[in-house]
Design a protein around this motif. Structure first.
Motif, PDB file in Angstrom:
ATOM      1  N   HIS A 163      10.596  -6.710   5.394  1.00 31.80           N
ATOM      2  CA  HIS A 163       9.515  -6.126   4.592  1.00 31.80           C
ATOM      3  C   HIS A 163       8.235  -6.916   4.800  1.00 31.80           C
ATOM      4  O   HIS A 163       7.142  -6.385   4.650  1.00 31.80           O
ATOM      5  N   ASN A 164       8.408  -8.205   5.099  1.00 30.90           N
ATOM      6  CA  ASN A 164       7.225  -9.023   5.321  1.00 30.90           C
ATOM      7  C   ASN A 164       7.617 -10.309   6.043  1.00 30.90           C
ATOM      8  O   ASN A 164       8.273 -11.160   5.452  1.00 30.90           O
ATOM      9  N   ASN A 243       8.506   3.419   5.393  1.00 26.91           N
ATOM     10  CA  ASN A 243       9.008   3.601   4.025  1.00 26.91           C
ATOM     11  C   ASN A 243       8.614   4.961   3.473  1.00 26.91           C
ATOM     12  O   ASN A 243       7.574   5.527   3.846  1.00 26.91           O
ATOM     13  N   GLU A 376      -0.239  -5.719   6.505  1.00 19.01           N
ATOM     14  CA  GLU A 376       0.376  -4.729   5.606  1.00 19.01           C
ATOM     15  C   GLU A 376       1.563  -4.078   6.313  1.00 19.01           C
ATOM     16  O   GLU A 376       1.426  -3.057   6.993  1.00 19.01           O
ATOM     17  N   CYS A 378       3.967  -2.198   5.386  1.00 19.03           N
ATOM     18  CA  CYS A 378       3.936  -0.751   5.132  1.00 19.03           C
ATOM     19  C   CYS A 378       2.831  -0.447   4.142  1.00 19.03           C
ATOM     20  O   CYS A 378       1.857   0.183   4.459  1.00 19.03           O
ATOM     21  N   GLY A 379       3.002  -0.957   2.905  1.00 15.95           N
ATOM     22  CA  GLY A 379       2.066  -0.601   1.848  1.00 15.95           C
ATOM     23  C   GLY A 379       2.572   0.662   1.176  1.00 15.95           C
ATOM     24  O   GLY A 379       2.835   1.667   1.852  1.00 15.95           O
TER      25      GLY A 379
HETATM   26  C1  GLC Z   1       6.373  -5.965   1.574  1.00 18.59           C
HETATM   27  C2  GLC Z   1       5.093  -5.619   2.306  1.00 18.59           C
HETATM   28  C3  GLC Z   1       4.567  -4.237   1.991  1.00 18.59           C
HETATM   29  C4  GLC Z   1       5.687  -3.216   1.993  1.00 18.59           C
HETATM   30  C5  GLC Z   1       6.783  -3.665   1.048  1.00 18.59           C
HETATM   31  C6  GLC Z   1       7.937  -2.676   0.981  1.00 18.59           C
HETATM   32  O1  GLC Z   1       6.179  -6.532   0.347  1.00 18.59           O
HETATM   33  O2  GLC Z   1       4.087  -6.584   2.057  1.00 18.59           O
HETATM   34  O3  GLC Z   1       3.583  -3.876   2.947  1.00 18.59           O
HETATM   35  O4  GLC Z   1       5.203  -1.960   1.585  1.00 18.59           O
HETATM   36  O5  GLC Z   1       7.295  -4.882   1.467  1.00 18.59           O
HETATM   37  O6  GLC Z   1       8.561  -2.519   2.227  1.00 18.59           O
END
Ligand code: GLC
Ligand code: ADP
Length: 468
Positions: A163-164, A243, A376, A378-379
Motif C-alpha cells: 500500500h505504501n 483499489n 500516492e 493509490c489514493g
Molecule cells: C496507502 C497509500 C494510499 C492508498 C492506501 C490504500 O496508505 O498511501 O495511496 O490509497 O494505502 O491502498
C-alpha cells in the motif's frame, strides 16, 4: 476459495488511512463473488471491540524471544462486516488505543504475526491463499516458507500488497532471536540494507506482489525509499491492481453521516444543503467555492506546502474562495494550519484531528478537493470525492494519475505535474475559473458521480491473481 487477509487496519474496526478502507472492503466484495475471505488483525482497545460480541476461538501463548505473552483470538459473532473478522489479543502488546506509534511496534507486530500463524498451524484444514498487507504483516511469507513450526503450511500461496513502500518496518539484526527457529542459511531473505526489513522480505518471499495502482508499480522502480532495485528484480511476479471503493459505505444517497443525502439527479440541492451546514459550523461563506484537503499531514501528501498554498490562494483571491482543511500529523504543519484561521476568519478554517463523520460531510460539501501528493500509491480520497460530486485537483502521480483526467484533455478533474506551491496555486486558479461557469460544473458533477470505482472489478482481479 478461502482467503485470509492479514492486516494492521480494517475499517470500521481500526483505521488510520486508506489501508483500513481497503481491508474493510475487499474481503466483503470477494465474499460476494462466492469466495470465503476472512480478516485477521490485532485486537486494539477500540470502540468496535467494546460494542460487539465475540467468541474465543483460540487461547494460548506466543513466544517472542525469551518472553511468553498470553494470546486470545476472538471471532466477531454476527458477521456484520460481510466477512469473518478475527482479532488477535495479546495482553501487554496489542491492547492499546492506537494502531501505531509506540516504541515497541516491532515487537507488537512480530508477536501478532507469530501468534496468528501459530493459530493457523493448528487448523484441521488449510486456507487457499494468505494475503498480507504492508510491512506489519510482511514477515509472514518468510515465516511460512522457512520456520520449522510452520513447515506443513509452506505450500500455501502468499500475496503481498504494497500500500505504501515508504514504510518498511525495518529493525536491527539484534532482534533476530524474536523469530521462530529457521535454517540460518536463509537469513538473507530477511535482509535489506543490513537490517531485517519486513517489507523487503515480503517482496522476496511472497509468491506474488501487488501495488495498489498500475502507475505506482512503474514509479517504485525508481522511487521506493531504497527498495527500487529489489522491486525491479521481482518485477516479474508483481502486478498493479487499482483499489476500488466500498460503494455501500460511500454512498451519498444513504450516507447517515451527511446532513442531506443526494444522488446524481439531486446533486445540486444535496451538495448545497451539506455545504450550507459545513459553512455554518466553520464560519465560511456558502456562496463562494469551497476547497478542501483531507488527509494525513505528512510530506508524502505535500502537507508541508499547504499553509503557503492556502495563504497565497486566500490572499490572491481577495476573499473569493473558502478553504477547509481536515487532518492530523506533523505538529508544525498542524500549528501553521491553525494559525491561518486567525488570519482569514470567514474564509478559512481547519479541523486538526481525525474525524470520520466530518470527512464524509466535507466530501459532500466541498466543490474541490486538493491532493498535491509527492507519493500516492493509490489514493482513495479522490474516488470518494468523485462519488460525492466534488471535483479533484490532483498531482499526476500514482493512483491519482490512473483515476483523474484533466478537463483540458476531455476529462473531469484538474491535474498538475509537480508538488509545488506554484503548480497547486495555478491549479486552484483554474478551479476558480471553472467555478464561475456553473453550467460546466453541474455537468461535471453529474458525470463524476456516475463513474464506477466500486471494488467489483478489482476484487475479481485479485481472485484471478490467486488462481494464477
Ligand atoms: C496507502 C497509500 C494510499 C492508498 C492506501 C490504500 O496508505 O498511501 O495511496 O490509497 O494505502 O491502498
Ligand atoms: P492514505 O492511506 O495514504 O492516508 P488514502 O487516500 O488511501 O490515503 O486514504 C485516506 C483515508 O483516510 C480516507 O478514507 C480519508 O477520508 C481518511 N482520512 C485521512 N485523514 C483523515 C482525518 N483527519 N479524518 C477523517 N478521515 C481521514
Amino acid at each position: 476459495m478461502e482467503i485470509i487477509h492479514f492486516s494492521a487496519e480494517c475499517y470500521p474496526v481500526a483505521k488510520v488511512g486508506g489501508l483500513g478502507d481497503v481491508v474493510g472492503a475487499l474481503p466483503k466484495y470477494q465474499n460476494k463473488l462466492g469466495h470465503v475471505a476472512k480478516v485477521v488483525m490485532p485486537a486494539y482497545q477500540t470502540k468496535f471491540l467494546h460494542q460487539h460480541d465475540f467468541e474465543v476461538v483460540y487461547d494460548g501463548w506466543v513466544r517472542l524471544g525469551y518472553t511468553n505473552f498470553q494470546v486470545r483470538i476472538f471471532r466477531e459473532k454476527t458477521n456484520e462486516l460481510g466477512f469473518d473478522l478475527y482479532l488477535v489479543h495479546i495482553g501487554g502488546l496489542l491492547d492499546r488505543e492506537k494502531v501505531y506509534g509506540y516504541d515497541d511496534d516491532t515487537e507488537r507486530f512480530l508477536a501478532f504475526q507469530i501468534a496468528a500463524l501459530d493459530w493457523i498451524a493448528q487448523w484441521e484444514h488449510q486456507p487457499n491463499v494468505i494475503h498480507c498487507h504492508d510491512h506489519h504483516t510482511g514477515l509472514i511469507p518468510f515465516m511460512l516458507g522457512n520456520c520449522h513450526n510452520y513447515r506443513h503450511l509452506n505450500h500455501i500461496p502468499t500475496v503481498l500488497t504494497i500500500h505504501n513502500a515508504q514504510y518498511q518496518g525495518q529493525f536491527g539484526w539484534d532482534k533476530l532471536y524474536y523469530l521462530p527457529a529457521f535454517d540460518l542459511r536463509n537469513s538473507s531473505k530477511l535482509d535489506w540494507g543490513n537490517c531485517i526489513n519486513p517489507l523487503a522480505s515480503a517482496i522476496k518471499c511472497a509468491w506474488r506482489v501487488t501495488t495498489v495502482s498500475p502507475s505506482y508499480l512503474e514509479e517504485i522502480s525508481y522511487n521506493a525509499n531504497g527498495l527500487e532495485n529489489l522491486l525491479a528484480q521481482e518485477r516479474g511476479k508483481s502486478f498493479g491492481i487499482l483499489n476500488g471503493i466500498d460503494v455501500e459505505v460511500w454512498n451519498p444517497q444513504k450516507d447517515p453521516m451527511l446532513t442531506k443525502g443526494f444522488n446524481a439527479r439531486t446533486v445540486e440541492s444535496g451538495k448545497k444543503a451539506n455545504k450550507d451546514a459545513i459553512c455554518a459550523i466553520f464560519n465560511l461563506d456558502k456562496e463562494k467555492p469551497l476547497f478542501t484537503f483531507i488527509g494525513r499531514l505528512v510530506g508524502e501528501k505535500g502537507a508541508d506546502l499547504l499553509p503557503d498554498i492556502f495563504y497565497n490562494a486566500l490572499q490572491q483571491s481577495d476573499g473569493e474562495i473558502n478553504i477547509i482543511a481536515l487532518g492530523s500529523g506533523d505538529p508544525h504543519v498542524e500549528d501553521r494550519l491553525n494559525e491561518l484561521t486567525h488570519q482569514f476568519p470567514g474564509s478559512y478554517n481547519a479541523y486538526i484531528g481525525y474525524n470520520e463523520a466530518l470527512s464524509h460531510q466535507i466530501y459532500a460539501a466541498a466543490d474541490f478537493i486538493l491532493m498535491p501528493s509527492r507519493v500516492e500509491p493509490c489514493g482513495l480520497n479522490q474516488m470518494y470525492a468523485l462519488r460525492y460530486g466534488t471535483i479533484p485537483i490532483v498531482r499526476r502521480i500514482g493512483g491519482l494519475k490512473d483515476t483523474i483526467i484533466d478537463i483540458g484533455d476531455g476529462g473531469f478533474g484538474i491535474c498538475h505535474d509537480q508538488t509545488s506551491i506554484w503548480d497547486v496555486g495555478h491549479a486552484i486558479g483554474r478551479a476558480y475559473e471553472l467555478f464561475l461557469d456553473q453550467k460546466k460544473v453541474k455537468e461535471i458533477r453529474k458525470f463524476i458521480m456516475a463513474l464506477d470505482h466500486s471494488w467489483d472489478k478489482a476484487a475479481q482481479q485479485y481472485i484471478d491473481l490467486y488462481q494464477m
